[in-house]
Design a protein around this motif. Structure first.
Motif, mmCIF file in Angstrom:
data_model
loop_
_atom_site.group_PDB
_atom_site.id
_atom_site.type_symbol
_atom_site.label_atom_id
_atom_site.label_comp_id
_atom_site.label_asym_id
_atom_site.label_seq_id
_atom_site.Cartn_x
_atom_site.Cartn_y
_atom_site.Cartn_z
ATOM 1 N N ASP A 145 2.992 11.158 -21.219
ATOM 2 C CA ASP A 145 2.119 10.003 -21.451
ATOM 3 C C ASP A 145 2.870 8.689 -21.238
ATOM 4 O O ASP A 145 2.315 7.731 -20.682
ATOM 5 N N ALA A 146 4.112 8.637 -21.678
ATOM 6 C CA ALA A 146 4.903 7.414 -21.452
ATOM 7 C C ALA A 146 5.089 7.181 -19.958
ATOM 8 O O ALA A 146 4.938 6.050 -19.467
ATOM 9 N N ALA A 147 5.385 8.249 -19.215
ATOM 10 C CA ALA A 147 5.538 8.118 -17.758
ATOM 11 C C ALA A 147 4.242 7.631 -17.123
ATOM 12 O O ALA A 147 4.255 6.763 -16.240
ATOM 13 N N LEU A 148 3.104 8.165 -17.578
ATOM 14 C CA LEU A 148 1.807 7.758 -17.032
ATOM 15 C C LEU A 148 1.536 6.275 -17.296
ATOM 16 O O LEU A 148 1.085 5.549 -16.400
ATOM 17 N N ILE A 149 1.807 5.831 -18.516
ATOM 18 C CA ILE A 149 1.550 4.425 -18.867
ATOM 19 C C ILE A 149 2.404 3.494 -18.007
ATOM 20 O O ILE A 149 1.909 2.504 -17.456
ATOM 21 N N TYR A 150 3.678 3.832 -17.853
ATOM 22 C CA TYR A 150 4.538 2.950 -17.051
ATOM 23 C C TYR A 150 4.156 2.989 -15.576
ATOM 24 O O TYR A 150 4.238 1.974 -14.880
ATOM 25 N N MET A 151 3.742 4.141 -15.077
ATOM 26 C CA MET A 151 3.286 4.237 -13.687
ATOM 27 C C MET A 151 2.001 3.430 -13.485
ATOM 28 O O MET A 151 1.827 2.747 -12.472
ATOM 29 N N LEU A 152 1.082 3.526 -14.466
ATOM 30 C CA LEU A 152 -0.157 2.748 -14.369
ATOM 31 C C LEU A 152 0.144 1.252 -14.368
ATOM 32 O O LEU A 152 -0.455 0.484 -13.609
ATOM 33 N N ARG A 210 0.562 17.169 -17.362
ATOM 34 C CA ARG A 210 -0.008 16.967 -18.697
ATOM 35 C C ARG A 210 -1.049 18.041 -19.016
ATOM 36 O O ARG A 210 -1.059 18.602 -20.109
ATOM 37 N N PHE A 211 -1.912 18.338 -18.042
ATOM 38 C CA PHE A 211 -2.956 19.344 -18.277
ATOM 39 C C PHE A 211 -2.349 20.739 -18.436
ATOM 40 O O PHE A 211 -2.888 21.574 -19.165
ATOM 41 N N ARG A 212 -1.248 21.009 -17.739
ATOM 42 C CA ARG A 212 -0.566 22.284 -17.954
ATOM 43 C C ARG A 212 -0.107 22.408 -19.410
ATOM 44 O O ARG A 212 -0.190 23.481 -20.022
ATOM 45 N N HIS A 213 0.365 21.296 -19.958
ATOM 46 C CA HIS A 213 0.853 21.332 -21.336
ATOM 47 C C HIS A 213 -0.289 21.393 -22.352
ATOM 48 O O HIS A 213 -0.189 22.093 -23.349
ATOM 49 N N THR A 214 -1.363 20.641 -22.100
ATOM 50 C CA THR A 214 -2.485 20.719 -23.042
ATOM 51 C C THR A 214 -3.149 22.091 -22.969
ATOM 52 O O THR A 214 -3.652 22.595 -23.977
ATOM 53 N N GLN A 215 -3.118 22.702 -21.787
ATOM 54 C CA GLN A 215 -3.636 24.071 -21.680
ATOM 55 C C GLN A 215 -2.789 25.018 -22.545
ATOM 56 O O GLN A 215 -3.329 25.856 -23.278
ATOM 57 N N ALA A 216 -1.494 24.859 -22.461
ATOM 58 C CA ALA A 216 -0.597 25.702 -23.254
ATOM 59 C C ALA A 216 -0.833 25.485 -24.749
ATOM 60 O O ALA A 216 -0.832 26.440 -25.537
ATOM 61 N N VAL A 217 -1.052 24.229 -25.140
ATOM 62 C CA VAL A 217 -1.331 23.941 -26.550
ATOM 63 C C VAL A 217 -2.630 24.629 -26.979
ATOM 64 O O VAL A 217 -2.692 25.250 -28.051
ATOM 65 N N GLY A 218 -3.655 24.507 -26.128
ATOM 66 C CA GLY A 218 -4.941 25.120 -26.455
ATOM 67 C C GLY A 218 -4.830 26.627 -26.619
ATOM 68 O O GLY A 218 -5.397 27.211 -27.556
ATOM 69 N N GLU A 219 -4.080 27.251 -25.723
ATOM 70 C CA GLU A 219 -3.908 28.705 -25.795
ATOM 71 C C GLU A 219 -3.106 29.100 -27.042
ATOM 72 O O GLU A 219 -3.435 30.070 -27.724
ATOM 73 N N ARG A 227 0.819 -1.216 0.000
ATOM 74 C CA ARG A 227 0.000 0.000 0.000
ATOM 75 C C ARG A 227 0.849 1.261 0.000
ATOM 76 O O ARG A 227 0.486 2.249 -0.623
ATOM 77 N N ARG A 228 1.980 1.224 0.693
ATOM 78 C CA ARG A 228 2.868 2.394 0.668
ATOM 79 C C ARG A 228 3.375 2.643 -0.754
ATOM 80 O O ARG A 228 3.470 3.792 -1.194
ATOM 81 N N SER A 229 3.674 1.564 -1.466
ATOM 82 C CA SER A 229 4.113 1.726 -2.859
ATOM 83 C C SER A 229 2.977 2.257 -3.727
ATOM 84 O O SER A 229 3.183 3.124 -4.572
ATOM 85 N N ILE A 230 1.773 1.726 -3.536
ATOM 86 C CA ILE A 230 0.615 2.200 -4.318
ATOM 87 C C ILE A 230 0.390 3.691 -4.053
ATOM 88 O O ILE A 230 0.126 4.466 -4.982
ATOM 89 N N ASP A 231 0.525 4.097 -2.795
ATOM 90 C CA ASP A 231 0.352 5.521 -2.460
ATOM 91 C C ASP A 231 1.412 6.382 -3.166
ATOM 92 O O ASP A 231 1.107 7.480 -3.657
ATOM 93 N N ASN A 232 2.641 5.911 -3.203
ATOM 94 C CA ASN A 232 3.693 6.664 -3.902
ATOM 95 C C ASN A 232 3.397 6.752 -5.393
ATOM 96 O O ASN A 232 3.553 7.806 -6.015
ATOM 97 N N ILE A 233 2.967 5.637 -5.968
ATOM 98 C CA ILE A 233 2.649 5.614 -7.399
ATOM 99 C C ILE A 233 1.497 6.574 -7.694
ATOM 100 O O ILE A 233 1.524 7.314 -8.682
ATOM 101 N N ASP A 234 0.478 6.576 -6.822
ATOM 102 C CA ASP A 234 -0.669 7.478 -7.026
ATOM 103 C C ASP A 234 -0.236 8.940 -6.992
ATOM 104 O O ASP A 234 -0.722 9.761 -7.772
ATOM 105 N N ALA A 235 0.671 9.277 -6.083
ATOM 106 C CA ALA A 235 1.165 10.658 -6.026
ATOM 107 C C ALA A 235 1.881 11.012 -7.331
ATOM 108 O O ALA A 235 1.677 12.089 -7.900
ATOM 109 N N ALA A 236 2.691 10.081 -7.831
ATOM 110 C CA ALA A 236 3.385 10.320 -9.096
ATOM 111 C C ALA A 236 2.384 10.513 -10.237
ATOM 112 O O ALA A 236 2.550 11.399 -11.084
ATOM 113 N N LEU A 237 1.333 9.694 -10.251
ATOM 114 C CA LEU A 237 0.311 9.804 -11.300
ATOM 115 C C LEU A 237 -0.386 11.164 -11.248
ATOM 116 O O LEU A 237 -0.596 11.805 -12.285
#
Lengths: 131, 131
Positions: free
Chosen positions: B48-55, A58-67, A41-51
């Motif tokens: 996206d690659a980082a997300l896939i490997y983390m998932l 990712r959303f910061r970058h797609t926002q930049a693309v949209g703008e 569970r500690r590993s899952i929690d770390n992985i979730d934080a990374a995700l």
């Protein structure tokens, strides 16, 4: 909060799966299993934080693309790019022993969220940041 | 393949957004915008690659948890753990300037996938790995 019933369960099986064989410590087999569970569970929690942080980035970058696209009157959709992304994510998933169909569903899930937020923020972007 | 229409769009706005102001190079403003777009896409592809490997790693761990619980007759669900996970992901999302509701939906999306695969693999696990 959304209803959530089961957090932890098996997904895919492979020959390099994590070994959870429990060596009984002082407290017996159940105590050893409990310790192994907490470690997983500690590993899952770390992985979730990374995700979460990767998703935020990712959303910061797609926002930049949209703008950028709005500012330069570039087309919002790019079907060739999109098809390449799906193929690439499926290949990456296969390499990581993740179900490629799940990877594709994951991409669609993210895009659905992006579109959900699109209209409100497109207004702001098209207004060039003015209120 | 699932129908995908729009890959790149704005999501949330914050004061630390990525600067996509284009300095016109030799090819003019449109060429500069194109280069900025390609640079952003390269970053999105890396993320996206980082997300896939983390998932993939997350599912390896939830698989191990599922097998451990089956082997030691531990209860499949743990509502306290689940509630803690939701709260924690929401807090992490807020810290990362990601919509907490999206983070919660993301967790629910992953769990839905885990449950989808649960039954088939639970059979195998309950059989203790025997064919």
């Amino acid at each position: 909060m959304l209803p959530i019933n089961i957090q932890e369960h098996v997904h895919v099986s492979d020959s390099t799966a994590i070994d959870t064989t429990v060596a009984p410590p002082q407290g017996g087999i159940q105590e050893g299993a409990r310790e192994t569970l907490l470690a997983l569970r500690r590993s899952i929690d770390n992985i979730d934080a990374a995700l979460i942080y990767m998703l935020a980035e990712r959303f910061r970058h797609t926002q930049a693309v949209g703008e950028l696209k709005a500012r330069h009157a570039m087309p919002a959709a790019d079907t060739e790019r999109e098809a390449r992304q799906v193929r690439r994510l499926r290949d990456l998933a296969a390499a990581a022993q993740l179900d490629p169909d799940f990877a594709e569903k994951f991409l669609a899930f993210i895009i659905k969220e992006v579109i959900r937020h699109h209209e409100a923020i497109a207004r702001k972007t098209n207004g060039n940041g003015a209120p």
